[in-house]
Design an enzyme around this catalytic site. Structure first.
Site, PDB file in Angstrom:
ATOM      1  N   ARG A   1      67.302  39.895 -13.638  1.00 43.61           N
ATOM      2  CA  ARG A   1      66.206  39.980 -14.607  1.00 43.61           C
ATOM      3  C   ARG A   1      64.928  40.503 -13.910  1.00 43.61           C
ATOM      4  O   ARG A   1      64.491  41.628 -14.145  1.00 43.61           O
ATOM      5  CB  ARG A   1      65.955  38.590 -15.227  1.00 43.61           C
ATOM      6  CG  ARG A   1      65.093  38.613 -16.486  1.00 43.61           C
ATOM      7  CD  ARG A   1      63.606  38.636 -16.218  1.00 43.61           C
ATOM      8  NE  ARG A   1      63.152  37.504 -15.429  1.00 43.61           N
ATOM      9  CZ  ARG A   1      61.938  37.423 -14.915  1.00 43.61           C
ATOM     10  NH1 ARG A   1      61.066  38.398 -15.090  1.00 43.61           N
ATOM     11  NH2 ARG A   1      61.585  36.376 -14.185  1.00 43.61           N
ATOM     12  N   ASP A   2      64.371  39.712 -13.025  1.00 36.47           N
ATOM     13  CA  ASP A   2      63.091  40.072 -12.410  1.00 36.47           C
ATOM     14  C   ASP A   2      63.233  41.317 -11.540  1.00 36.47           C
ATOM     15  O   ASP A   2      62.341  42.169 -11.496  1.00 36.47           O
ATOM     16  CB  ASP A   2      62.591  38.892 -11.562  1.00 36.47           C
ATOM     17  CG  ASP A   2      61.076  38.863 -11.429  1.00 36.47           C
ATOM     18  OD1 ASP A   2      60.431  39.878 -11.727  1.00 36.47           O
ATOM     19  OD2 ASP A   2      60.540  37.830 -11.010  1.00 36.47           O
TER      20      ASP A   2
ATOM     21  N   HIS B   1      58.807  29.648  -8.927  1.00 35.39           N
ATOM     22  CA  HIS B   1      59.183  31.067  -8.916  1.00 35.39           C
ATOM     23  C   HIS B   1      58.148  31.771  -8.042  1.00 35.39           C
ATOM     24  O   HIS B   1      57.003  31.915  -8.440  1.00 35.39           O
ATOM     25  CB  HIS B   1      59.168  31.583 -10.357  1.00 35.39           C
ATOM     26  CG  HIS B   1      59.435  33.049 -10.496  1.00 35.39           C
ATOM     27  ND1 HIS B   1      60.663  33.542 -10.881  1.00 35.39           N
ATOM     28  CD2 HIS B   1      58.645  34.139 -10.294  1.00 35.39           C
ATOM     29  CE1 HIS B   1      60.606  34.871 -10.925  1.00 35.39           C
ATOM     30  NE2 HIS B   1      59.394  35.255 -10.582  1.00 35.39           N
TER      31      HIS B   1
ATOM     32  N   HIS C   1      56.878  34.872  -5.265  1.00 32.69           N
ATOM     33  CA  HIS C   1      57.031  36.251  -4.817  1.00 32.69           C
ATOM     34  C   HIS C   1      56.596  36.346  -3.357  1.00 32.69           C
ATOM     35  O   HIS C   1      55.906  35.466  -2.842  1.00 32.69           O
ATOM     36  CB  HIS C   1      56.189  37.193  -5.687  1.00 32.69           C
ATOM     37  CG  HIS C   1      56.826  37.488  -7.017  1.00 32.69           C
ATOM     38  ND1 HIS C   1      56.750  38.711  -7.627  1.00 32.69           N
ATOM     39  CD2 HIS C   1      57.576  36.730  -7.858  1.00 32.69           C
ATOM     40  CE1 HIS C   1      57.399  38.687  -8.783  1.00 32.69           C
ATOM     41  NE2 HIS C   1      57.909  37.497  -8.948  1.00 32.69           N
TER      42      HIS C   1
ATOM     43  N   CYS D   1      56.575  42.258 -10.985  1.00 33.68           N
ATOM     44  CA  CYS D   1      56.127  42.203 -12.379  1.00 33.68           C
ATOM     45  C   CYS D   1      55.519  43.547 -12.754  1.00 33.68           C
ATOM     46  O   CYS D   1      54.506  43.945 -12.192  1.00 33.68           O
ATOM     47  CB  CYS D   1      55.099  41.090 -12.562  1.00 33.68           C
ATOM     48  SG  CYS D   1      54.437  41.068 -14.236  1.00 33.68           S
TER      49      CYS D   1
ATOM     50  N   ASN E   1      60.463  39.578  -5.277  1.00 34.56           N
ATOM     51  CA  ASN E   1      60.730  38.141  -5.230  1.00 34.56           C
ATOM     52  C   ASN E   1      61.045  37.757  -3.788  1.00 34.56           C
ATOM     53  O   ASN E   1      61.277  38.619  -2.952  1.00 34.56           O
ATOM     54  CB  ASN E   1      61.964  37.821  -6.081  1.00 34.56           C
ATOM     55  CG  ASN E   1      61.710  38.006  -7.561  1.00 34.56           C
ATOM     56  OD1 ASN E   1      62.032  39.044  -8.113  1.00 34.56           O
ATOM     57  ND2 ASN E   1      61.138  37.026  -8.197  1.00 34.56           N
TER      58      ASN E   1
HETATM   59 ZN    ZN Z   1      58.670  37.212 -10.870  1.00 38.85          ZN
END
Ligand code: ZN
Length: 315
Positions: free
Chosen positions: A13-14, A210, A212, A243, A252
């Site tokens: 996803r990210d 979460h 980074h 993002c 990440n």
């Molecule tokens: Zn993220």
């Protein structure tokens, strides 16, 4: 096997939302299956956003349907609103996360909604879930993004994050998470904010971070999280990710490096590290030209390294 720390892989996803290339569905399936086979038990496989916004994730429903066939895997998905949640429920996601940007400027840019409007969506999603039979209800997390600072607003007051965490729980979320969307967090801030949010919502309502690695503090921030009792960390294989709505935010934490650090410290992740590193090949082949990160895969495992997960298996 019991584990000490849950690693939630968010690369599909990210990671994929921030790369230009579109990974073919078959490669996504191979990636997810291979990580699950290496012992990863939770994967955020996509996001239910309109295909015109993120064409890289247009096949999320099919990816969820596939991932659900893997025994023991918790299939997570991101949803921007009630409509996305309806699609996630229809696809059968086990866990859904709705991001609420602590920075209202970021919220307007990312979801085109004010805080009040996002909280209204949250209440709609809670009603949707409550209307489902008990065995079909996904777990619902309110993800507080830009919790440690914002590329548009700069400083995000901790008071604001604490207040929004309380509002998310009051609206009916099962839990909240804190996201360093922009890579602004430092270890002291991580400890302080986790303590403050937990004081508001209770210890069990905040278990995950979460983070980074935008400024190289990803693993230092994990250490800070461990010290205040955080037990779930998001990360991305090969450090893919970022993002697209926060300029300058990329990458990440690398799953391979995170697993190495935790296992070397004696914390069981349940993940077979050499097998996990092998999975990078799928990414390299399916995303030619995209950078893959990670110190441990480059340097190799230390001579004589015995991971905590394997020690536990032998005991
Ligand atoms: Zn993220």
């Amino acid at each position: 096997m019991s584990i000490d720390i849950l690693i939630s892989e968010v690369g599909p996803r990210d990671g994929l939302q921030s790369v230009r290339s579109i990974m073919p569905l078959e490669a996504k399936k191979a990636w997810i299956a291979a990580e699950a086979a290496a012992g990863v038990t939770e994967i955020e496989v996509g996001s239910f956003v309109p295909a015109k916004i993120l064409p890289q994730l247009a096949d999320t429903a099919e990816v969820v349907a596939f991932a659900r066939t893997i025994p023991g895997l918790t299939v997570a998905a991101l949803v921007p609103n009630l409509k996305g949640a309806e699609a996630a429920v229809a696809a059968g996601a086990h866990k859904i996360t709705l991001p609420l940007s602590a920075s209202e400027a970021h919220s307007l840019k990312n979801l085109r909604r004010t805080h009040a409007q996002v909280l209204e969506e949250v209440r709609g999603i809670v009603s949707l879930i409550e209307g489902l039979p008990a065995d079909r209800r996904p777990r619902f997390e309110g993800g507080l993004s830009t919790a440690f600072g914002c590329t548009l607003e700069g400083d995000v007051p901790a008071d604001k994050v604490v207040q929004l965490a309380g509002q998310l729980m009051a609206a009916g979320c099962d839990e909240v998470g804190l996201s360093d969307t922009t890579g602004y967090a430092n270890p002291a801030q991580v400890k302080g904010l986790v303590r403050r949010v937990r004081a508001e919502v209770g210890e069990h309502a905040l278990s995950g971070l979460h983070l980074h690695n935008t400024r190289g503090l990803g693993l230092a921030n994990v250490m800070a999280g461990l010290e205040v009792g955080i037990t779930t960390f998001d990360s991305s294989l090969g450090g893919l990710g970022g993002c697209p709505f926060a300029p300058g935010a990329s990458g990440n934490i690398v799953t391979e490096d995170l697993v190495f650090m935790l296992e070397a410290m004696g914390l069981r992740t349940g993940i077979d590290l050499p097998r996990l590193i092998e999975v990078r090949r799928i990414l390299a082949e399916a995303l030619p030209g995209e950078a893959l990160y990670g110190f441990t895969p480059e340097a190799g495992l230390p001579l004589g390294f015995v991971p905590a997960t394997r020690e536990a298996n032998f005991a």
